[in-house]
Structure formats: C-alpha cells, structure tokens
Design a protein around this motif. Sequence first.
Motif, PDB file in Angstrom:
ATOM      1  N   LEU A  68      16.506 -30.415 -19.612  1.00 12.70           N
ATOM      2  CA  LEU A  68      16.008 -30.037 -18.303  1.00 12.70           C
ATOM      3  C   LEU A  68      15.258 -28.710 -18.318  1.00 12.70           C
ATOM      4  CD1 LEU A  68      18.999 -31.134 -16.047  1.00 12.70           C
ATOM      5  CD2 LEU A  68      16.809 -32.278 -16.344  1.00 12.70           C
ATOM      6  N   VAL A  69      15.763 -27.733 -19.071  1.00 12.10           N
ATOM      7  CA  VAL A  69      15.092 -26.430 -19.090  1.00 12.10           C
ATOM      8  C   VAL A  69      13.746 -26.518 -19.795  1.00 12.10           C
ATOM      9  CG1 VAL A  69      15.991 -25.486 -21.267  1.00 12.10           C
ATOM     10  CG2 VAL A  69      15.535 -23.953 -19.351  1.00 12.10           C
ATOM     11  N   ASN A  70      13.550 -27.558 -20.592  1.00 12.78           N
ATOM     12  CA  ASN A  70      12.285 -27.769 -21.283  1.00 12.78           C
ATOM     13  C   ASN A  70      11.511 -28.965 -20.722  1.00 12.78           C
ATOM     14  OD1 ASN A  70      12.287 -25.694 -23.513  1.00 12.78           O
ATOM     15  ND2 ASN A  70      14.251 -26.680 -23.907  1.00 12.78           N
ATOM     16  N   ALA A  71      11.814 -29.334 -19.485  1.00  7.65           N
ATOM     17  CA  ALA A  71      11.098 -30.432 -18.834  1.00  7.65           C
ATOM     18  C   ALA A  71       9.604 -30.109 -18.793  1.00  7.65           C
ATOM     19  CB  ALA A  71      11.636 -30.637 -17.422  1.00  7.65           C
ATOM     20  N   LYS A  72       8.778 -31.142 -18.929  1.00  9.03           N
ATOM     21  CA  LYS A  72       7.326 -30.915 -18.965  1.00  9.03           C
ATOM     22  C   LYS A  72       6.641 -31.523 -17.748  1.00  9.03           C
ATOM     23  CE  LYS A  72       6.880 -30.466 -23.981  1.00  9.03           C
ATOM     24  NZ  LYS A  72       6.134 -30.883 -25.191  1.00  9.03           N
ATOM     25  N   ASP A  73       5.568 -30.858 -17.320  1.00  9.06           N
ATOM     26  CA  ASP A  73       4.764 -31.404 -16.237  1.00  9.06           C
ATOM     27  C   ASP A  73       3.706 -32.341 -16.813  1.00  9.06           C
ATOM     28  OD1 ASP A  73       2.800 -29.774 -17.339  1.00  9.06           O
ATOM     29  OD2 ASP A  73       2.972 -28.232 -15.802  1.00  9.06           O
ATOM     30  N   ASP A  74       2.767 -32.776 -15.990  1.00  8.72           N
ATOM     31  CA  ASP A  74       1.768 -33.739 -16.445  1.00  8.72           C
ATOM     32  C   ASP A  74       0.869 -33.192 -17.546  1.00  8.72           C
ATOM     33  OD1 ASP A  74       2.746 -35.584 -14.723  1.00  8.72           O
ATOM     34  OD2 ASP A  74       1.120 -35.469 -13.256  1.00  8.72           O
ATOM     35  N   ALA A  75       0.756 -31.871 -17.629  1.00  9.34           N
ATOM     36  CA  ALA A  75      -0.066 -31.245 -18.670  1.00  9.34           C
ATOM     37  C   ALA A  75       0.752 -30.893 -19.905  1.00  9.34           C
ATOM     38  CB  ALA A  75      -0.744 -29.989 -18.120  1.00  9.34           C
ATOM     39  N   GLY A  76       2.017 -31.313 -19.895  1.00 11.77           N
ATOM     40  CA  GLY A  76       2.874 -31.033 -21.044  1.00 11.77           C
ATOM     41  C   GLY A  76       3.420 -29.618 -21.078  1.00 11.77           C
ATOM     42  N   GLN A  77       3.295 -28.879 -19.984  1.00 12.49           N
ATOM     43  CA  GLN A  77       3.751 -27.495 -19.960  1.00 12.49           C
ATOM     44  C   GLN A  77       5.217 -27.399 -19.556  1.00 12.49           C
ATOM     45  OE1 GLN A  77       0.499 -24.527 -18.597  1.00 12.49           O
ATOM     46  NE2 GLN A  77       0.233 -26.293 -17.277  1.00 12.49           N
ATOM     47  N   THR A  78       5.967 -26.624 -20.303  1.00 12.87           N
ATOM     48  CA  THR A  78       7.357 -26.356 -19.953  1.00 12.87           C
ATOM     49  C   THR A  78       7.405 -25.235 -18.918  1.00 12.87           C
ATOM     50  OG1 THR A  78       7.628 -24.669 -21.665  1.00 12.87           O
ATOM     51  CG2 THR A  78       8.099 -26.975 -22.286  1.00 12.87           C
ATOM     52  N   PRO A  79       8.542 -25.052 -18.240  1.00  8.59           N
ATOM     53  CA  PRO A  79       8.664 -23.925 -17.304  1.00  8.59           C
ATOM     54  C   PRO A  79       8.425 -22.581 -17.988  1.00  8.59           C
ATOM     55  CG  PRO A  79      10.433 -25.495 -16.957  1.00  8.59           C
ATOM     56  CD  PRO A  79       9.719 -25.944 -18.197  1.00  8.59           C
ATOM     57  N   LEU A  80       8.870 -22.437 -19.241  1.00  7.23           N
ATOM     58  CA  LEU A  80       8.682 -21.182 -19.959  1.00  7.23           C
ATOM     59  C   LEU A  80       7.201 -20.904 -20.197  1.00  7.23           C
ATOM     60  CD1 LEU A  80      10.006 -18.774 -21.371  1.00  7.23           C
ATOM     61  CD2 LEU A  80      10.087 -20.146 -23.472  1.00  7.23           C
ATOM     62  N   LEU A  81       6.457 -21.925 -20.546  1.00  5.42           N
ATOM     63  CA  LEU A  81       5.020 -21.762 -20.761  1.00  5.42           C
ATOM     64  C   LEU A  81       4.323 -21.392 -19.450  1.00  5.42           C
ATOM     65  CD1 LEU A  81       2.550 -21.872 -22.542  1.00  5.42           C
ATOM     66  CD2 LEU A  81       2.539 -24.372 -22.333  1.00  5.42           C
ATOM     67  N   ARG A  82       4.748 -22.023 -18.370  1.00  8.51           N
ATOM     68  CA  ARG A  82       4.198 -21.701 -17.057  1.00  8.51           C
ATOM     69  C   ARG A  82       4.499 -20.238 -16.691  1.00  8.51           C
ATOM     70  NH1 ARG A  82       0.874 -24.769 -13.463  1.00  8.51           N
ATOM     71  NH2 ARG A  82       1.279 -26.988 -13.746  1.00  8.51           N
ATOM     72  N   ALA A  83       5.736 -19.814 -16.952  1.00  8.11           N
ATOM     73  CA  ALA A  83       6.134 -18.448 -16.613  1.00  8.11           C
ATOM     74  C   ALA A  83       5.350 -17.433 -17.432  1.00  8.11           C
ATOM     75  CB  ALA A  83       7.631 -18.272 -16.843  1.00  8.11           C
ATOM     76  N   ALA A  84       5.078 -17.759 -18.697  1.00  6.97           N
ATOM     77  CA  ALA A  84       4.309 -16.850 -19.551  1.00  6.97           C
ATOM     78  C   ALA A  84       2.887 -16.720 -19.046  1.00  6.97           C
ATOM     79  CB  ALA A  84       4.322 -17.355 -20.985  1.00  6.97           C
ATOM     80  N   ARG A  85       2.282 -17.832 -18.691  1.00  4.15           N
ATOM     81  CA  ARG A  85       0.899 -17.801 -18.213  1.00  4.15           C
ATOM     82  C   ARG A  85       0.779 -17.048 -16.880  1.00  4.15           C
ATOM     83  NH1 ARG A  85      -0.702 -23.862 -20.351  1.00  4.15           N
ATOM     84  NH2 ARG A  85      -2.017 -23.150 -22.062  1.00  4.15           N
ATOM     85  N   ALA A  86       1.841 -17.098 -16.091  1.00  3.78           N
ATOM     86  CA  ALA A  86       1.849 -16.355 -14.829  1.00  3.78           C
ATOM     87  C   ALA A  86       2.304 -14.916 -15.036  1.00  3.78           C
ATOM     88  CB  ALA A  86       2.764 -17.052 -13.825  1.00  3.78           C
ATOM     89  N   ASP A  87       2.703 -14.595 -16.269  1.00  2.00           N
ATOM     90  CA  ASP A  87       3.222 -13.273 -16.622  1.00  2.00           C
ATOM     91  C   ASP A  87       4.387 -12.865 -15.720  1.00  2.00           C
ATOM     92  OD1 ASP A  87       3.382 -11.094 -18.269  1.00  2.00           O
ATOM     93  OD2 ASP A  87       1.914  -9.910 -17.175  1.00  2.00           O
ATOM     94  N   TRP A  88       5.283 -13.824 -15.496  1.00  2.03           N
ATOM     95  CA  TRP A  88       6.477 -13.560 -14.686  1.00  2.03           C
ATOM     96  C   TRP A  88       7.625 -13.206 -15.634  1.00  2.03           C
ATOM     97  CZ3 TRP A  88      10.147 -17.563 -12.112  1.00  2.03           C
ATOM     98  CH2 TRP A  88      11.039 -16.894 -11.265  1.00  2.03           C
ATOM     99  N   GLY A  89       7.796 -11.921 -15.897  1.00  2.00           N
ATOM    100  CA  GLY A  89       8.775 -11.466 -16.867  1.00  2.00           C
ATOM    101  C   GLY A  89      10.195 -11.874 -16.535  1.00  2.00           C
ATOM    102  N   GLU A  90      10.563 -11.785 -15.266  1.00  2.00           N
ATOM    103  CA  GLU A  90      11.921 -12.144 -14.871  1.00  2.00           C
ATOM    104  C   GLU A  90      12.199 -13.616 -15.144  1.00  2.00           C
ATOM    105  OE1 GLU A  90      14.872 -11.914 -10.949  1.00  2.00           O
ATOM    106  OE2 GLU A  90      12.741 -11.468 -10.755  1.00  2.00           O
ATOM    107  N   GLY A  91      11.230 -14.471 -14.822  1.00  2.00           N
ATOM    108  CA  GLY A  91      11.402 -15.891 -15.079  1.00  2.00           C
ATOM    109  C   GLY A  91      11.505 -16.195 -16.561  1.00  2.00           C
ATOM    110  N   VAL A  92      10.695 -15.509 -17.374  1.00  2.00           N
ATOM    111  CA  VAL A  92      10.760 -15.677 -18.832  1.00  2.00           C
ATOM    112  C   VAL A  92      12.151 -15.314 -19.341  1.00  2.00           C
ATOM    113  CG1 VAL A  92       9.938 -14.738 -21.027  1.00  2.00           C
ATOM    114  CG2 VAL A  92       8.299 -15.361 -19.244  1.00  2.00           C
ATOM    115  N   GLU A  93      12.687 -14.210 -18.856  1.00  2.00           N
ATOM    116  CA  GLU A  93      14.011 -13.766 -19.295  1.00  2.00           C
ATOM    117  C   GLU A  93      15.079 -14.791 -18.919  1.00  2.00           C
ATOM    118  OE1 GLU A  93      16.896  -9.826 -18.916  1.00  2.00           O
ATOM    119  OE2 GLU A  93      15.375 -10.206 -17.401  1.00  2.00           O
TER     120      GLU A  93
END
Length: 322
Positions: A68-93
């Motif tokens: 679940l924590v590595n669930a992917k969207d239609d573009a194959g992006q995980t939540p962690l990848l999304r958080a990195a691209r948004a530069d959301w440090g708290e979410g990454v942590e």
Amino acid sequence: RTCLSDYGFSADRPRNPANLPPIHVAVLARAPRSLRALLTHAEDLTNANARTGGPAWRLTPEGIAYFLVNAKDDAGQTPLLRAARADWGEGVEILLHAGASPTEKDERNVSFESVLKADPKLVANAVYAKYLKEEAEAAAAGGNDNDVGVDENGETSTQRSRRKKKELMARTVVAPNAPAADEPASASAAASDDIEAAQASSRALASWDEIKITVDELRRDLTLDREITDPSAPVDPALWTCVWLQRLKIALTPPVPSVLDVKPGLSALVNLTELVVSDCGLLALPDVFDALPKLRVLEAAGNELTELPTTLRKCKKLEVVT
C-alpha cells in the motif's frame, strides 16, 4: 478514519475522479494527518493478516503495508516519488519511515533517488540523507532486539527505530519552516519562534472559520471558497499573516478583482509553493513574486490578465504557470 474502519477504504482505494489512490491525494494535498491515518491503517492490516495468515500477508515479503505504501498511480508513480517531486520534506520523511521504497520506478523509469540526484537543492535530499544515516547506524548496531548496540537509555537500534517511527506517525504538527538536517539548532528555534509569533497574530485577527482552523492547526493548505457580501473587504485580513502556508487557493463568489491588492498581502506568504487564483476576475497580479522564492505552481487561468509580473522571473523554482 471512519471510512477506513467501517467502509472498506484503504490507502489505494477508492480512487478519485482523476483515478488517484487516496494515499496519492494525501501527498498532493500535503495532508500529513491524512497520510499518517492511511499508513497506520495499512500497518494494522498487515498485523491483522500476519496473525490470521490471510492472503494479503503473502502479497510481498513485508506484507500488505509495503504494497500500500508503494501503491502506484496511472503514471506508475509511488507516493514517495510524488512527494519528492513536490519537495514535501515532511511527507518524504513519513513515507520513508513507513517503508516506502526509494528505488521503485515510474513508467518513465524515474525513481525517488533519481529525482533527488537531478536536483540537489530539494529539501527531500536532507531528509533522505538523515534517513540513510539512521538506517546505517541501525545496521551497524546489529539490527535486532538481541544485539548489544544499546545506547545510554537501554535501547537497541531496532527499538530506537521503532520508537522513532511511532513518534513520527503520532506527530500532529511539524513546524512549517523546519530546517534541513544539517541546519543548526539555533535556526530551528528561530523558525519556531517566528511561527509562534505569526500564529498568535493570526489568531487575534481571524474571523473566518476556515482561517481559524488553519491557524489553530497550522495547516499548510488553505482553500477559500465562499460567497462574498462585501467586495470592499473580500478576504479576512488574517490570511496575510499565515506565513506558514504552502498552498493557497482563492475561489470567491462573485469574483473580486481587487482580492490581491492589499499590503503586505501576498508578499507576506513567503513559504508558498502553490498559488491558485483561477477565475478570480483579476486584471493584474501583484508584482511581488520576488518575495515568494519557493513558488513552484501558479494557476491564474480565467482572469483578464494582459501580462505577467516581471518579478515572476525571480521564482527560480517555478515549474507550472497556467
């Protein structure tokens, strides 16, 4: 939480109209409490299936929580990848400590680690470096409850890791201006003092309910969607004291062209990364964007703009303008 416990919701279902799983929506909304609730539920599912030997436990070696924590969207992006691209440090942590994989790749073969390497200035780099350091220390100490790597508090490395994860998942508010891992404690204290002072000022001024909640909970995401009865005072002035805001959406009815024509106004929101003022009837944007160095997204479609402010060029992190 009610949806998770009673109605079959989970981190990966149901999907919204854009076909995004709930965990991705939480990341895009920069909603730490929602993200923690989804991840805690996923861990509870893992523990329950481990006890009963249910099929979900066999999805991956780590159980359904990993899935679940590595669930992917239609573009194959995980939540962690999304958080990195948004530069959301708290979410990454939060996601790293919940077991998110930094090596999972999307459909374009891009991973969390490759995003960080491409942009060393991302806050997520410091968060990831700190995480790797903690993991290395845990591995060096033996990595199990029977090791002899016990600190002065009598904790093994694994026990420390579990405690930190529990504390992280239980945390309700993180100072919006939290410093990078290598920033001195004095900077952290100063940032905290600034936020507390701004919060006190905002609390004294706030009259709109949504702003009162934002102030009390130090929310980073605020949407103002309401009908305006007095165009001469279209926005609660407390808005411009919420200096911790990272995302602001204004959608007033009827549109008020002067909504941003106040001082210090927009220039005070120095932590904004996303500003949405579409269909606001604006004739111009205030030329104050040099005060918003973190801005990444500006949505201003549907207005009567004839030109963009010259100071917008100084927003070096700006990625999207619509």
